[in-house]
Write an enzyme that holds these catalytic residues in place. Structure first.
Site, short mmCIF file in Angstrom:
data_model
loop_
_atom_site.label_atom_id
_atom_site.label_comp_id
_atom_site.label_asym_id
_atom_site.label_seq_id
_atom_site.Cartn_x
_atom_site.Cartn_y
_atom_site.Cartn_z
N ASP A 362 0.88 -1.16 0.00
CA ASP A 362 0.00 0.00 0.00
C ASP A 362 0.92 1.22 0.00
O ASP A 362 1.92 1.24 0.73
CB ASP A 362 -0.88 -0.01 1.26
CG ASP A 362 -1.76 1.23 1.33
OD1 ASP A 362 -2.51 1.45 0.38
OD2 ASP A 362 -1.68 1.95 2.34
N THR A 364 0.51 4.81 0.63
CA THR A 364 0.52 5.84 1.68
C THR A 364 0.76 5.23 3.05
O THR A 364 0.03 4.34 3.49
CB THR A 364 -0.80 6.62 1.67
OG1 THR A 364 -1.04 7.10 0.35
CG2 THR A 364 -0.75 7.79 2.63
N THR A 515 -2.70 1.96 -4.72
CA THR A 515 -2.97 3.28 -4.16
C THR A 515 -4.30 3.83 -4.66
O THR A 515 -4.76 3.46 -5.75
CB THR A 515 -1.83 4.27 -4.51
OG1 THR A 515 -2.13 5.55 -3.98
CG2 THR A 515 -1.64 4.40 -6.01
N GLY A 516 -4.88 4.71 -3.89
CA GLY A 516 -6.09 5.40 -4.31
C GLY A 516 -5.77 6.67 -5.09
O GLY A 516 -6.66 7.35 -5.60
N ASP A 566 -7.19 -1.42 4.49
CA ASP A 566 -6.29 -2.50 4.04
C ASP A 566 -6.68 -3.85 4.62
O ASP A 566 -6.19 -4.89 4.17
CB ASP A 566 -4.84 -2.20 4.44
CG ASP A 566 -4.29 -0.96 3.74
OD1 ASP A 566 -4.65 -0.75 2.57
OD2 ASP A 566 -3.52 -0.21 4.37
#
Length: 674
Positions: A362, A364, A515-516, A566
């Site tokens: 992930d 961030t 990631t978003g 997550d």
């Protein structure tokens, strides 16, 4: 003061479920004492046995009552030395889980009761075989328990990290109190070189704290006002006043001990397999022993000889080493993990790590710090970068916005003097304005320039455009309606991330990122770190779907994350690893937890997993290999060639196999994960 109890530590001898039931209530000292008493009584029994006279053509002097001496000493050895095996056998039978203790119990009982009959019936007794068997078994168990105790030694050291007392500040005065009397929100003084007694926050003082024994971080960590500290870590050269946040079971250290205890209670696939094999081996041994007894009796052998073969088969087939092979290695590896900055919640997770061929990060908070930082400063019209940064920071010092804080931190790092702004004003959606030395200064984004009708000069436009493509936030600094320069801010990439990705690729492991953020941001971070593949604009509920997508490509996936969103992906992955500073939900969903926010520890996890698996396989080989060779010998299959395995020698072989397994496991402690 003993801190192990409230940290959830098990007794040193409880090595896995199998071992815990076998040695409940036992101690290393108990076996040591019983061994020496049994040895002293065994020596005269062996010296006066027929085997000594046959082999050495010598016999010691006789004395009145000699015929009953082996019976007396053998009975003492059987009931005093062998009692632990008889009680253990009874427990196993009650639990309907016959194992090693059952085999030894049947073997020594068969030898003893036959010998009682033989003394009064004029047959050949088996007292020297009985006493040597029990003595050697006690020695084997003592050595085993010492090894297991050594394996737990490092874990015990964790529980000893807490000091016995704390120096608390009350009514302006300091006083020493027992650690158990410490309460949350107490103010404590930690002097230079002292251990920190509780988790808390620094109220006053500055120092370097040694956290290596808890987090695995080798360098002392700089701490100042507002920073958190961990119980059990060692203060450096500065005095600290700390407000206590957590005590006892709530401390980080107690959590570490609890997780390690849970991991040691959980079982890996290999351990479940070895436990099942040990059960079947017990059934085979009892069946084989009975068949051996009746086969020899049917062949016309003496009862004493047939009983000796029964005893030898039962002893040689003891699944002692098999029951120890996996739990001991697992115990050591779990402790080793805690020493290196990651906590194994489930052993099965550590076992799975060796098969991982894809690591999904992930972005961030994992690969990046999850906080803004200044990544570039551009100056124009003859102004210096320090002037641009200084003006921006002077205005942003009055703002609570995360971007403003990042600018101020950068100025502090550069040791730039901040000027006092006057008539400070927030321009909604545009930026801020203030007067510095009677000059009007603006700091803000592109909307600010548009409202002021200021065009970005050619020398700056390309850099601003490139920064935007990378997903960076651009702010501009304007003084007296003239553009002085600009700054780019972004989520800061951890330096450790570069090393982690490089190390994983060196091992041939596929690296991916999820990631978003936008495509541009994801592409930039991936290129910066050299990541093989990325997924951008992924919504929280889609993360587990991306994990499945990778798994559908026959990849074994490790997911590394820290947030609530997550959790489903961590559960879906073949291996879920949570960042220790992450949310409780993420931590609960993971099989392994990183104490530090350091992605380089992923490489350590995989290395430890491979080392652990290798040791387990080696131990299973040692534990089962000797059975295959020795069982036919014990049954007397080669008696026609004069090759027989006496019960005492069978005990030696069995104990030798167990000790090899224990020593081989302990060697794992000396391996490094660097």
């Amino acid at each position: 003061m003993n801190h192990s109890a409230h940290n959830g530590e098990k007794p040193a001898h409880a090595h896995g479920d199998h071992g815990a039931s076998r040695h409940t209530g036992h101690s290393t000292a108990l076996f040591f004492r019983k061994f020496w008493v049994s040895l002293v009584l065994t020596i005269p029994v062996v010296l006066y046995a027929d085997v000594i006279e046959k082999v050495f053509k010598w016999s010691p002097p006789e004395f009145p009552g000699l015929a009953y001496m082996p019976l007396l000493f053998g009975s003492i050895v059987f009931f005093y030395g062998g009692w632990v095996f008889l009680v253990g056998a009874w427990r196993e039978i009650q639990a309907r889980l016959p194992g090693m203790m059952t085999l030894i119990g049947i073997a020594i009982s068969a030898a003893y009761f036959w010998s009682i009959y033989a003394v009064f019936a004029g047959e050949e007794a088996l007292f020297w075989e009985l006493t040597t068997l029990i003595t050697i078994m006690l020695l084997g168990h003592w050595l085993e328990m010492r090894a297991v105790s050594g394996a737990r030694g490092a874990l015990k050291e964790l529980s000893k990290l807490l000091p016995d007392t704390a120096e608390v500040i009350r009514n302006g005065k300091t006083e020493m109190i027992a650690l158990s009397e410490l309460r949350e929100n107490d103010m404590i003084l930690v002097r230079p070189g002292s251990k920190i007694p509780a988790d808390g926050k620094i109220i006053d003082g500055e120092s370097n704290v040694n956290e290596s024994m808890v987090t695995g971080e080798s360098k002392p960590v700089s701490k100042k006002d507002g920073d958190s500290v961990i119980a059990g870590t060692i203060n450096g050269d500065g005095a600290l006043k700390i407000s206590v946040a957590s005590i006892g079971e709530k401390t980080f250290l107690a959590g570490v001990m609890r997780l390690v205890a849970e991991a040691q209670a959980s079982k890996s696939r290999l351990q479940i397999l070895s436990d099942r094999a040990a059960f079947y081996l017990t059934v085979v041994a009892i069946t084989g022993g009975v068949v051996t007894l009746f086969a020899w009796l049917a062949a016309g052998a003496e009862i004493g000889f047939a009983v000796a073969r029964l005893v030898a088969v039962l002893v040689i087939a003891c699944p002692h080493a098999l029951g120890l092979a996996v739990p001991l290695v697992a115990s050591i590896s779990t402790t080793k993990a805690a020493q290196n900055g990651f906590l194994v919640k489930q052993r099965i997770a550590l076992e799975a790590a060796r098969t991982i061929d894809t690591v999904l990060f992930d972005k961030t908070g994992t690969l990046t710090k999850g906080e803004f930082g200044v990544v570039n400063i551009w100056n124009i019209q003859g102004n210096t970068k320090d002037e641009v940064l200084g003006l921006a920071a002077s205005l942003d010092a009055l703002s609570e916005h995360p971007i403003a804080k990042a600018v101020v931190i950068k100025a502090q790092e550069q040791k730039i003097f901040l000027k006092e702004p006057k008539k400070f004003e927030v321009l909604k959606g545009k930026g801020v304005r203030a007067f510095i030395e009677e000059k009007e200064v603006f700091v803000g984004g592109p909307a600010l320039l548009e409202s002021m009708e200021i065009k970005i000069p050619a020398e700056l436009s390309q850099q601003v455009e490139d920064g935007g493509k990378k997903g960076q936030t651009i702010i501009f600094i304007v003084k007296d309606r003239a553009l002085l320069g600009a700054m780019a801010l972004a989520d800061i990439i951890r330096e450790e991330s570069r090393e982690a990705i490089r190390a994983l690729k060196d091992k041939g492991i596929h690296t991916t990122m999820i990631t978003g953020d936008s495509e541009d941001v994801a592409k930039w971070v991936s290129q910066e770190l050299g990541i093989d593949e990325y997924f951008a604009r992924v919504l929280p509920h889609q993360k587990s779907e991306r994990v499945k997508e990778l798994q559908n490509r026959n990849l074994k996936v490790a997911m590394i994350g820290d947030g609530i969103n997550d959790a489903p992906a961590l559960t879906q992955a073949d291996l879920g690893v949570a960042i220790g500073a992450g949310t409780n939900v993420a931590i609960e969903s993971a099989g392994i937890i990183l104490v530090r926010n350091d992605p380089r520890d992923i490489v350590k996890i995989i290395k430890l997993s491979k080392m652990t698996y290798s040791k387990m396989i080696q131990n299973l080989f040692w534990a089962t290999g000797y059975n295959v060779v020795a069982l036919p010998l014990a049954a007397g299959a080669f008696a026609f060639k004069g090759i027989l395995l006496q019960p005492a020698l069978a005990a030696v072989f069995m104990s030798f196999s167990t000790i090899i397994v224990a020593i081989n496991a302990v060697l794992l402690k000396n391996k490094t994960l660097k």
